[in-house]
Enzyme design. Structure first.
Site, mmCIF file in Angstrom:
data_model
loop_
_atom_site.group_PDB
_atom_site.id
_atom_site.type_symbol
_atom_site.label_atom_id
_atom_site.label_comp_id
_atom_site.label_asym_id
_atom_site.label_seq_id
_atom_site.Cartn_x
_atom_site.Cartn_y
_atom_site.Cartn_z
ATOM 1 C CE LYS A 91 14.872 -60.810 -45.715
ATOM 2 N NZ LYS A 91 13.608 -60.284 -46.190
ATOM 3 C CD GLN A 121 10.599 -61.439 -48.002
ATOM 4 O OE1 GLN A 121 11.344 -61.597 -47.033
ATOM 5 N NE2 GLN A 121 10.889 -60.625 -48.993
ATOM 6 C CG ASP A 166 11.543 -55.421 -43.020
ATOM 7 O OD1 ASP A 166 12.742 -55.522 -43.335
ATOM 8 O OD2 ASP A 166 10.625 -56.056 -43.566
#
Ligand code: NDP
Length: 295
Positions: free
Chosen positions: A53, A97, A120
């Site tokens: 990422k 995460q 997200d």
């Protein structure tokens, strides 16, 4: 005739090129889009995801930062980090995460992120916005990526029967929410199936667009697919393979070779939906930066 392969790598590259152009335009106006990823603990798979990422951000000309915290970090400390990032104007996107260590309540963490920085798309505010079709919301990256793949590969979605296998909050449910909206890459009639669905094949055989997100290696077989259907395989499963260099290989939820004989278009695994997820994360971050600066 075997199905046309939908190339997720190529479509993701196109999305990333657009992201880089959008980022460059913002940078020219003095705004550097920035994503901060928070990694708690040292799970090797998570470490790989986080590194990719950060690398993708940098490649798109954006600011990518990773905050690494020990596995023993108390929940309160993680929430304090999120509060700090929420208040930092240089941070446009925040991603914690998952999974987080067991002593931390993941829902509490997700809810603490400012919805305007929740790239997200997991915050309940964004889940609600996606459901009501509010264009201001951030859709979770994987289903958003599937929708882009459908559009980019010229799949007609309006009026089609879409059957989604899986009802998770990160894939199945938001996928349904996106496909029932009116507009491009949507206007479907949607069925969601799950582990309690009876006679699964009766549903899947009706699908013009079949999306598998169940996490069961090669469970979707050719007899479950309507001839000419478009098949999107979200699954990523590791199966033992003594002949493979690493002793395992990655397969999807769809038995690719057989289903490709029946479907009209199909995504491979790897090289299908996977690359779209990071591309959409970058796209969400640039959009968050634009919205934050009223562009
Ligand atoms: P979850 O485990 O959260 O959800 C799986 C869903 O599948 C559940 O709703 C479950 O039903 C349903 N299910 C399980 N077994 C069956 C069955 N036999 N018949 C019908 N439904 C079934 O998984 P995720 O949604 O997080 O992920 C799904 C897959 O997609 C995984 O392989 C994951 O690795 C992959 N993935 C890939 C991404 C990418 O970037 N390509 C991103 C995210 C996920 P129930 O709710 O009843 O338990």
């Amino acid at each position: 005739m075997p199905a046309e392969r939908i190339d997720g790598v190529a479509i993701a590259a196109k999305v990333r090129a657009q992201v880089a152009a959008d980022a460059a335009a913002l940078i020219a106006e003095g705004v550097v889009p920035g994503l901060t990823v928070v990694l708690v603990g040292d799970d090797p798979a998570s470490a790989v995801y986080v590194a990719s990422k950060e690398k993708a951000c940098t490649a798109a000309g954006m600011r990518g930062e990773t905050i690494r915290l020990p596995a023993t970090t108390p929940e309160g400390e993680l929430l304090a980090v999120i509060d700090r990032l929420n208040a930092d104007p240089a941070v446009h996107g925040i991603l914690v995460q998952m999974p987080v260590p067991r002593h931390i309540d993941a829902q509490q963490v997700i809810r603490r992120i400012d919805p305007r920085k929740d790239v997200d798309g997991f915050h309940p505010v964004n889940a609600g916005k996606v459901l009501i079709g509010d264009a201001d919301g951030f859709a979770p990256c994987t289903p958003a990526g599937v929708q882009v793949m459908l559009v980019e590969s010229g799949v007609e979605t309006a009026g089609k029967e879409a059957v989604i296998l899986g009802r998770s909050t990160i894939v199945g449910k938001p996928m349904a929410a996106l496909l029932i909206q009116s507009g491009k890459g949507a206007d479907c009639t949607v069925t969601i199936c799950h582990s309690r669905t009876t006679n699964l094949a009766a549903h899947t055989r009706r699908a013009d667009i079949l999306i598998a997100a169940i996490g069961k290696p090669e469970m979707v077989t050719a007899d479950m697919v309507k001839p000419g259907a478009v098949v999107i395989d979200v699954g990523i499963n590791r199966v033992e393979d003594p002949g493979a260099p690493k002793g395992y290989r990655i397969v999807g939820d769809v038995k690719y070779d057989d289903v490709a004989q029946v479907a009209s278009k199909i995504t491979p695994v790897p090289g299908g939906v996977g690359p779209m997820t990071i591309a959409m994360l970058l796209a969400n971050t640039v959009r968050a930066a634009r919205l934050a600066h009223g562009r």
